[in-house]
Design an enzyme around this catalytic site. Structure first.
Site, mmCIF file in Angstrom:
data_model
loop_
_atom_site.group_PDB
_atom_site.id
_atom_site.type_symbol
_atom_site.label_atom_id
_atom_site.label_comp_id
_atom_site.label_asym_id
_atom_site.label_seq_id
_atom_site.Cartn_x
_atom_site.Cartn_y
_atom_site.Cartn_z
ATOM 1 N N HIS A 10 1.147 -1.334 0.347
ATOM 2 C CA HIS A 10 0.337 -0.233 0.005
ATOM 3 C C HIS A 10 0.921 1.124 0.303
ATOM 4 C CE1 HIS A 10 0.448 0.018 4.463
ATOM 5 N NE2 HIS A 10 0.292 1.044 4.832
ATOM 6 N N HIS A 16 1.096 3.664 2.345
ATOM 7 C CA HIS A 16 1.335 4.986 3.222
ATOM 8 C C HIS A 16 3.372 4.887 3.301
ATOM 9 C CE1 HIS A 16 -2.116 4.282 5.926
ATOM 10 N NE2 HIS A 16 -1.960 5.644 4.844
ATOM 11 N N HIS A 65 -7.797 -0.588 5.465
ATOM 12 C CA HIS A 65 -6.416 -0.049 5.972
ATOM 13 C C HIS A 65 -6.300 1.478 4.663
ATOM 14 C CE1 HIS A 65 -3.126 1.520 8.772
ATOM 15 N NE2 HIS A 65 -1.918 1.185 7.142
ATOM 16 N N HIS A 96 4.359 -4.579 10.693
ATOM 17 C CA HIS A 96 5.113 -4.136 12.224
ATOM 18 C C HIS A 96 5.500 -4.746 13.171
ATOM 19 C CE1 HIS A 96 3.950 -0.029 10.972
ATOM 20 N NE2 HIS A 96 3.252 -0.391 9.852
HETATM 21 FE FE FE Z 1 2.488 0.187 8.405
HETATM 22 ZN ZN ZN Z 2 0.191 1.369 6.750
#
Ligand code: FE
Ligand code: ZN
Length: 256
Positions: free
Chosen positions: A57, A59, A115, A172
């Site tokens: 994605h 980000h 998300h 993460h």
């Molecule tokens: Fe992230």
């Molecule tokens: Zn993210």
């Protein structure tokens, strides 16, 4: 069955970088590109040359290293078609059901909006492995920034249908905080209690709690357990449908 070697390393504050390497074809892919420097060191350490970046994605903590690494290595960048305008250097745009051959492995793309609206995950059925980005975490799930709670629940259900032995990598290390939240809404889950203890020990020794397996998540991750009687009782939602219970779990986690 041929398989790739996987090398995972921490980067930025709490992100994970992951390299996949297929020795026969000398293919090396980075799952996302949180940070060029950390990926460069990991490549040097393994003596691998980068050939691909697989973005989940847009980000910045997943794409920030794209352009530097592409300039240095001329790697091919794959990413979600729906976010192509926000994936620096993208070469291959992917959507639901697309497949791609990486060395001697085949990957399949699953769209998991929630998300972000275009979020995709990379499923390597032959290796029993999925790279879930910020959709599903060990004992958690991604914050719903762009999509709706219903969309996120639909996305998670898609992952829940993969084989239970599937190994899940995610973006993460959030697991300790996730475990505390999970225990707050399902304190009687003995598998969760045992796992939370283990996770505490692992983090005390600075060990990663990623990857996980789908089986472990189905048994202990509250975001995959809206059908749990105990969770429904604690949330005051006995008998509610799973999408509604999921939504309430996600809302509670946002303010936990
Ligand atoms: Fe992230
Ligand atoms: Zn993210």
């Amino acid at each position: 069955m041929t398989t790739f070697e996987i090398f995972q390393f921490p980067c930025l504050n709490d992100n994970y970088g992951v390299l996949l390497h297929d020795e026969a074809s000398q293919t090396t892919a980075s799952i996302d590109a949180p940070e060029a420097a950390a990926i460069r060191s990991a490549l040097a350490k393994k003596n691998w040359s980068l050939t691909h970046i697989l973005n989940t994605h847009h980000h910045h903590d997943h794409t920030g290293g794209n352009l530097d690494l592409k300039t240095e290595t001329n790697c091919t960048i794959l990413g979600p078609r729906a976010e192509a305008g926000r994936i620096p250097g993208i070469d291959v745009q992917l959507s639901e059901g697309d497949t791609y051959t990486l060395g001697s492995s085949n990957l399949q793309v699953l769209e998991t909006p929630g998300h972000t609206l275009g979020h995709i995950v990379y499923w390597f059925a032959g290796q029993n492995t999925v790279f879930a980005g910020d959709t599903l975490f060990t004992l958690g799930c991604g914050r719903v920034f762009e999509g709706t709670l219903d969309q996120m629940w639909t996305s998670l259900q898609k992952l829940m249908k993969l084989p239970p032995a599937t190994v899940i990598y995610s973006g993460h290390e959030y697991t300790q905080a996730n475990a505390a939240f999970a225990l707050s809404i399902e304190p009687g889950n003995s598998a969760l209690q045992a796992r939370a203890k283990l996770i505490g020990d692992m983090r005390a020794h600075n060990e990663p709690t990623v990857p996980t397996t789908l089986k472990l998540e189905l048994d202990t991750n509250p975001f995959l357990r809206p059908d749990s009687q105990e969770i429904q009782k604690i949330l005051g939602l006995i008998g509610a449908d799973s999408a509604e219970v999921f939504g309430e779990i996600r809302r509670r986690k946002d303010s936990f």
